[in-house]
Design an enzyme around this catalytic site. Structure first.
Site, short mmCIF file in Angstrom:
data_model
loop_
_atom_site.label_atom_id
_atom_site.label_comp_id
_atom_site.label_asym_id
_atom_site.label_seq_id
_atom_site.Cartn_x
_atom_site.Cartn_y
_atom_site.Cartn_z
N GLN A 193 0.81 -1.22 0.00
CA GLN A 193 0.00 0.00 0.00
C GLN A 193 0.84 1.27 0.00
OE1 GLN A 193 -2.69 -1.59 3.25
NE2 GLN A 193 -4.13 -0.30 2.13
N CYS A 208 -10.59 0.09 3.96
CA CYS A 208 -9.20 -0.09 3.56
C CYS A 208 -8.61 1.29 3.27
CB CYS A 208 -9.16 -0.95 2.30
SG CYS A 208 -7.53 -1.21 1.60
N LEU A 209 -7.38 1.53 3.71
CA LEU A 209 -6.74 2.83 3.47
C LEU A 209 -6.62 3.14 1.98
CD1 LEU A 209 -3.91 2.79 6.18
CD2 LEU A 209 -5.94 4.25 6.15
N HIS A 234 -6.99 -9.35 6.46
CA HIS A 234 -7.07 -8.28 5.46
C HIS A 234 -5.67 -7.92 4.94
CE1 HIS A 234 -8.91 -4.38 3.92
NE2 HIS A 234 -7.62 -4.07 3.93
N GLU A 235 -4.71 -7.76 5.88
CA GLU A 235 -3.36 -7.36 5.46
C GLU A 235 -2.64 -8.48 4.72
OE1 GLU A 235 -3.01 -4.35 5.43
OE2 GLU A 235 -4.47 -3.86 6.97
N HIS A 266 -3.68 -8.53 1.23
CA HIS A 266 -2.99 -7.51 0.43
C HIS A 266 -1.68 -8.06 -0.15
CE1 HIS A 266 -5.05 -3.65 0.53
NE2 HIS A 266 -5.21 -3.68 1.84
NI NI Z 1 -6.46 -2.56 2.99
#
Ligand code: NI
Length: 165
Positions: free
Chosen positions: A51, A91-92, A133-134, A137
């Site tokens: 990210q 999510c960022l 979640h991470e 990614h």
């Molecule tokens: Ni995310």
């Protein structure tokens, strides 16, 4: 320390698979510090290296915001999952977008810490969700891929900040 630019929805890097970290050098440690600072500055509870544009298997999570150090995991792997729970997830990389996602309610994750030591982390509830979640990614998987159909919402306020990852 420095803030890094958060890659947003539509950026192709978010679809790429991150690579295993072979050596934990000063550059990796600096990246982890920057990820931690960037995540807190954006009021997120989790962030992955991809990210901020770096395809390395590193995640940082802070579900407490009580001043205790964030969880910093290198090459994390889920080794056990239990139960299932529905979460309202953000999510960022998807500002103001939220959806319902079903995740395990408990997970056990094996990883390396910043010193290169093998550690095991057990997570329940929000921590289990953030770990899943991470780690998704790192494999190019986004929450919109696994959300429950028809639950995507656009929420333009700050109330949901605590669920951004
Ligand atoms: Ni995310």
């Amino acid at each position: 320390m420095a803030l890094r630019e958060i890659r947003l929805e539509g950026d192709e890097i978010l679809r790429k698979k991150s690579k295993t970290v072979e050596v934990i050098d000063d550059k990796i440690k600096e990246l982890i510090r920057d990820m931690d600072e960037t995540m807190h500055s954006a009021n997120g509870v989790g962030i992955s290296a991809v990210q901020v544009g770096i395809l390395k298997r590193i995640i940082v999570i802070d579900v407490n915001y009580d001043g205790s150090p964030s969880l910093k995991l290198i090459n994390p792997e889920i080794i056990k999952k239990k139960g299932s729970e529905e979460f309202q997830e953000g999510c960022l990389s998807f500002p103001n977008k939220f959806a319902k996602v079903i995740r395990p309610s408990e997970v056990v994750v094996k990883a390396l810490n910043e010193e290169g030591k093998s550690i095991t982390v057990k997570g329940k509830g929000l921590l289990a969700e953030a770990l899943c979640h991470e780690i998704d990614h790192l494999n190019g998987i986004l929450f919109i891929d696994i959300m429950e159909q028809g639950t995507l919402e656009y929420i333009d306020n700050d109330q949901n900040d605590s669920s951004k990852k």
